[in-house]
Every structure is written in C-alpha cells, then in structure tokens.
Enzyme design. Structure first.
Site, PDB file in Angstrom:
ATOM      1  N   HIS A   1      -9.629   1.130   4.803  1.00 14.48           N
ATOM      2  CA  HIS A   1      -8.215   1.532   5.391  1.00 14.48           C
ATOM      3  C   HIS A   1      -8.690   2.607   6.560  1.00 14.48           C
ATOM      4  CE1 HIS A   1      -4.223   2.463   6.403  1.00 14.48           C
ATOM      5  NE2 HIS A   1      -3.935   1.552   5.890  1.00 14.48           N
TER       6      HIS A   1
ATOM      7  N   LYS B   1       0.218   4.416  -0.297  1.00 16.86           N
ATOM      8  CA  LYS B   1      -0.288   5.654   0.420  1.00 16.86           C
ATOM      9  C   LYS B   1      -0.195   6.831  -0.613  1.00 16.86           C
ATOM     10  CE  LYS B   1      -0.235   3.235   5.011  1.00 16.86           C
ATOM     11  NZ  LYS B   1      -0.169   3.239   6.321  1.00 16.86           N
TER      12      LYS B   1
ATOM     13  N   GLY C   1       2.311   2.354  10.991  1.00 17.86           N
ATOM     14  CA  GLY C   1       3.461   3.079  10.775  1.00 17.86           C
ATOM     15  C   GLY C   1       3.921   3.735  12.138  1.00 17.86           C
TER      16      GLY C   1
ATOM     17  N   GLU D   1      -5.538  -4.913  10.339  1.00 16.61           N
ATOM     18  CA  GLU D   1      -4.638  -3.787  10.689  1.00 16.61           C
ATOM     19  C   GLU D   1      -4.896  -3.175  12.226  1.00 16.61           C
ATOM     20  OE1 GLU D   1      -2.557  -2.693   6.719  1.00 16.61           O
ATOM     21  OE2 GLU D   1      -4.228  -1.356   6.976  1.00 16.61           O
TER      22      GLU D   1
ATOM     23  N   SER E   1       3.144  -2.186  10.389  1.00 15.91           N
ATOM     24  CA  SER E   1       4.711  -2.217  10.767  1.00 15.91           C
ATOM     25  C   SER E   1       5.423  -3.421  10.589  1.00 15.91           C
ATOM     26  CB  SER E   1       4.851  -1.836  12.210  1.00 15.91           C
ATOM     27  OG  SER E   1       4.689  -0.383  12.403  1.00 15.91           O
TER      28      SER E   1
ATOM     29  N   ASN F   1       0.898  -1.182  -0.059  1.00 13.53           N
ATOM     30  CA  ASN F   1       0.154   0.142   0.174  1.00 13.53           C
ATOM     31  C   ASN F   1       0.949   1.319  -0.024  1.00 13.53           C
ATOM     32  OD1 ASN F   1      -1.824   2.097   0.629  1.00 13.53           O
ATOM     33  ND2 ASN F   1      -2.263   1.386   2.434  1.00 13.53           N
TER      34      ASN F   1
ATOM     35  N   GLU G   1      -6.912   4.778   7.894  1.00 14.79           N
ATOM     36  CA  GLU G   1      -6.697   6.069   7.470  1.00 14.79           C
ATOM     37  C   GLU G   1      -8.027   6.849   6.647  1.00 14.79           C
ATOM     38  OE1 GLU G   1      -2.956   5.475   5.585  1.00 14.79           O
ATOM     39  OE2 GLU G   1      -2.156   5.181   7.451  1.00 14.79           O
TER      40      GLU G   1
HETATM   41  P1  PGA Z   1       2.813   0.244   7.649  1.00 10.94           P
HETATM   42  O1  PGA Z   1       1.378   0.339   6.892  1.00 10.94           O
HETATM   43  O2  PGA Z   1       3.134  -0.984   7.239  1.00 10.94           O
HETATM   44  O3  PGA Z   1       3.506   1.456   7.066  1.00 10.94           O
HETATM   45  O4  PGA Z   1       2.650  -0.023   9.188  1.00 10.94           O
HETATM   46  C1  PGA Z   1       0.454  -0.542   6.629  1.00 10.94           C
HETATM   47  C2  PGA Z   1      -0.602  -0.173   6.169  1.00 10.94           C
HETATM   48  O5  PGA Z   1      -1.443   1.035   6.646  1.00 10.94           O
HETATM   49  O6  PGA Z   1      -1.529  -0.735   5.417  1.00 10.94           O
END
Ligand code: PGA
Length: 252
Positions: free
Chosen positions: A96, A11, A174, A168, A214, A9, A98
């Site tokens: 997601h 982003k 992140g 997630e 992460s 992803n 976010e």
């Molecule tokens: P990350 O993000 O691996 O940077 O923690 C995962 C995601 O949000 O899909």
C-alpha cells in the site's frame, strides 16, 4: 473468468468493538442479499481473530493490511504472515502506498513480504500506483511497470495465481479525487499487458485488477464497467456498511 472483487481496507480506524459491530452489520446485509462479487474486509491485526469468528462460513473473506518481512523471531511489534494466517485470515494487503511512503517499504522488502505471505498460504492484494508529480510528468506507466517488475516478476505463474493487483493512484487516495473511468481503464490495460509480457496471456487474463482511490457508491458502477477493472479496494467508504454495500451493489 477472473473474479470480481470488492475489498475494504479499514486502515488504522475502528476500535475492536466498532470493528466487530461493522463486521456483523456487513454479514447481515450480505446474508439478506447475496453479493454478485467476492467481498473481502482487511482489518487491523487486533481485529483479525475476532472478526474471523464472524466471517467464517459467510461470503466475506478476511485479510490483514500488512505483514512482516521476516519469518519469525526477535522482531518486537511485528506480525508474521504465519501469525496472520493462524487467525483465520486468508488475505493480506501488501505494498500500500501509505506503507511505501510512511514506513519506507521498498520493492525489496515487499518482495520478501510477498514471498512469505504466499508461502504461508495467504493471498496477496498487491498495491501499485503513481504519485501526482509522476502523473503530471506522464510517468505513471513507467512507475507502475517498475513496481510490478521489482516485487512480483520473479514469482512463478502458480504463485501469481494467488495475487490480486490493486491500482491505486496515490493522488486519488482519501482525497475525494477519483481517477476517471478512462484513466483507470488505460492503466489497468497497461498493467494487464505487463503481466502478459512476463507471465503470458493466460495469467494476464486471469488476474483480478482492482481500482482504489476515493471509490464510492456514486462512482463505482462507472469505474467497474470498464473491461479491465475487476473491482475496487475501498478505504473511507468501507467504514460504513451502507457505503460499502453500495459499492458491492455496483456489480448487480
Ligand atoms: P480511499 O482509500 O478509498 O479512502 O481513497 C483507498 C485505499 O487506500 O485503499
């Protein structure tokens, strides 16, 4: 046998030229060494059509990170599921955390998006997960169960066969703080149980459930070794070919 998957992803990272370079690098790396899992990259809308030309005929699947909750028309700035599909993409990430947190995407909106994506022939990578306070209050199962029920439980079994789930935990995205392999396994088993309860054992056995948050080359192998973890949804570590490939190699 359900599919093992590593999905990236991107982003809101990488300009078009950087995205093209990364897609080419990944294509070459996977041509040199065939992956032991399905590989998908989900990119910003602006990359899709160009990256589709790179991934076509390779083992790499391509997806968007979102699509509109409306079919078509006067919705300035939105991108429909049909438009995503027309680029050559086969997948779309929906739900997601976010999008839920920063863009007010509710379970109802997500239901619309899931229906439109599936109706337009896209496979959906549907994200679910609790925030830290919910985990600390031991409410993670309740929260994730409701996210599944509110957006997906009206689907038919046939529609569900085009859905991949991604657990997630929001506190792990992140942050560098990964769920333990045991925490991931516990939640994935719970999710599979929810799917079994609503769609039956066969659907539950067949659906792929990815872990995200992460995930890196150093922890992927341990997390993926759990029986209900079928792969990962990768953010930060999907932006460097060597890191993403390192996670793909966790399946070797
Ligand atoms: P990350 O993000 O691996 O940077 O923690 C995962 C995601 O949000 O899909």
């Amino acid at each position: 046998m359900r599919k093992k998957i590593v999905a990236g992803n991107w982003k809101m990272n990488l300009n078009l030229q950087e995205g093209v370079a990364l897609a080419n690098e990944l294509k070459d790396a996977l041509a040199a060494e065939k992956p032991n899992c399905d590989v998908i990259i989900c990119t910003p809308f602006i990359h899709l059509a160009t990256v589709a030309g790179i991934t076509e005929g390779t083992v790499i699947g391509l997806g968007a990170e979102n699509c509109a909750d409306k079919e078509k028309g006067a919705y300035t700035g939105e991108v429909s599921a049909a438009q995503v599909k027309s680029t050559g993409a086969q997948y779309v990430i929906l739900g997601h955390s976010e999008r839920r947190a920063y863009y007010g995407e509710t379970a109802e909106i997500l239901k619309e998006k899931v229906n439109l994506a599936l109706a337009n022939g896209l496979k959906v990578i549907f994200c679910i997960g609790e925030v830290l306070e919910e985990r600390e209050a031991n409410k993670q199962n309740e929260v994730v169960g409701a996210q599944l029920a509110d957006s997906l439980f009206d689907l038919t079994e046939e529609q569900l066969s085009n859905v991949i789930l991604a657990y997630e935990p929001v506190w792990a995205i992140g942050t560098g703080k990964t769920a333990t392999a045991e925490q991931a396994q516990d939640m994935h088993a719970f999710i599979r149980g929810c799917i079994a309860g609503n769609f039956g054992e066969k659907a539950a056995e067949e659906i792929s459930i990815l872990y995200g948050g992460s995930c890196k080359p150093s922890n992927a192998k341990e997390i993926f070794s759990k029986p209900d973890v079928d792969g990962g949804l990768i953010g930060g570590a999907a932006l460097k070919c060597a890191d993403f490939k390192g996670i793909i190699d966790a399946w070797n």
